[in-house]
Design an enzyme around this catalytic site. Structure first.
Site, PDB file in Angstrom:
ATOM      1  N   PRO A   1       0.795  -1.226   0.000  1.00 53.38           N
ATOM      2  CG  PRO A   1      -0.071  -1.064   2.150  1.00 53.38           C
ATOM      3  CD  PRO A   1       0.577  -2.041   1.199  1.00 53.38           C
ATOM      4  CG  ASN A   2      -0.112   4.274   1.440  1.00 58.59           C
ATOM      5  OD1 ASN A   2      -1.114   4.827   0.988  1.00 58.59           O
ATOM      6  ND2 ASN A   2      -0.084   3.703   2.624  1.00 58.59           N
TER       7      ASN A   2
ATOM      8  NE  ARG B   1       4.276   6.544   1.736  1.00 58.98           N
ATOM      9  CZ  ARG B   1       4.473   5.293   2.114  1.00 58.98           C
ATOM     10  NH1 ARG B   1       4.825   4.376   1.238  1.00 58.98           N
ATOM     11  NH2 ARG B   1       4.334   4.956   3.374  1.00 58.98           N
TER      12      ARG B   1
ATOM     13  CE1 TYR C   1       9.191   4.783   2.875  1.00 55.85           C
ATOM     14  CE2 TYR C   1       7.692   6.657   2.867  1.00 55.85           C
ATOM     15  CZ  TYR C   1       8.156   5.490   3.454  1.00 55.85           C
ATOM     16  OH  TYR C   1       7.593   5.030   4.620  1.00 55.85           O
TER      17      TYR C   1
ATOM     18  CG  ASN D   1       8.362  -2.139  -0.102  1.00 59.54           C
ATOM     19  OD1 ASN D   1       7.895  -2.256   1.040  1.00 59.54           O
ATOM     20  ND2 ASN D   1       8.937  -1.032  -0.522  1.00 59.54           N
TER      21      ASN D   1
ATOM     22  CB  ALA E   1       1.838   0.040   6.430  1.00 63.53           C
TER      23      ALA E   1
ATOM     24  CD  GLU F   1      10.737  -7.688   5.288  1.00 61.20           C
ATOM     25  OE1 GLU F   1      11.081  -8.760   5.815  1.00 61.20           O
ATOM     26  OE2 GLU F   1      10.325  -6.710   5.936  1.00 61.20           O
TER      27      GLU F   1
ATOM     28  CG  HIS G   1      11.391  -2.562   4.015  1.00 61.85           C
ATOM     29  ND1 HIS G   1      10.018  -2.407   4.011  1.00 61.85           N
ATOM     30  CD2 HIS G   1      11.639  -3.733   4.646  1.00 61.85           C
ATOM     31  CE1 HIS G   1       9.465  -3.443   4.620  1.00 61.85           C
ATOM     32  NE2 HIS G   1      10.426  -4.262   5.010  1.00 61.85           N
TER      33      HIS G   1
ATOM     34  NE  ARG H   1      10.705   5.674   8.345  1.00 58.21           N
ATOM     35  CZ  ARG H   1       9.717   5.512   7.460  1.00 58.21           C
ATOM     36  NH1 ARG H   1       9.755   4.489   6.594  1.00 58.21           N
ATOM     37  NH2 ARG H   1       8.717   6.353   7.429  1.00 58.21           N
TER      38      ARG H   1
END
Ligand code: DQA
Length: 142
Positions: free
Chosen positions: A11-12, A19, A24, A73, A76, A97, A99, A106
């Protein structure tokens, strides 16, 4: 027949480019797709983005059978989804995975990944390069 690498985005991530670019980066998801398509060469990729958890799980199920490995990825859902954890463990092909940022550096709620527990490995913190590093690892595995 060589099976492609599935690259699944959560998502996003459709908003990449605008964003929170300080976190990012400035690359759009289309830029990342083009970089990955180039790097994958003849093996090929199936690249997708989904805002809902169920759609990501459906795509993981497709990768099992049609794909040789997965880069994911989970965005969230990394930090919330036992269903994704189960799907990653269920499909029987290597899952890496990815990111863009370094979640462990963070907010506290990003420190835990349900996906990492089922993944072959994780690449995080290198911006769009995380995808290329993960893809290289996947190509070496298959
Ligand atoms: C992310 C990190 C996640 O914590 C966050 O929710 C995202 C993007 C990354 O690529 O850095 O949406 O997966």
């Amino acid at each position: 027949m060589t099976k492609p690498i599935y690259i699944i985005n959560g998502p996003n991530l459709n908003l990449l480019g605008t964003r929170e670019p300080e976190i990012y980066g400035h690359e759009t998801l289309a830029d990342i797709e083009a970089m990955c398509r180039d790097a994958a060469g003849e093996r090929g990729i199936v690249f997708s983005q989904h805002n809902s958890e169920g759609a990501i799980i459906d795509q993981l199920h497709k990768a099992c059978g049609y794909g040789s490995a997965v880069l994911i990825n989970p965005a969230a859902y990394t930090h919330t989804s036992i269903a994704l954890h189960d799907a990653v463990k269920a499909i029987g092909i290597p899952v890496i995975e990815i990111h863009l940022s370094q979640p462990a550096a963070r907010e506290d709620f990003r420190a835990h990944s349900y996906v990492a527990m089922g993944a072959h490995g994780t690449v995080s913190g290198f911006g769009a390069q995380s995808y290329l590093l993960g893809l290289q690892a996947a190509l070496n595995l298959v």
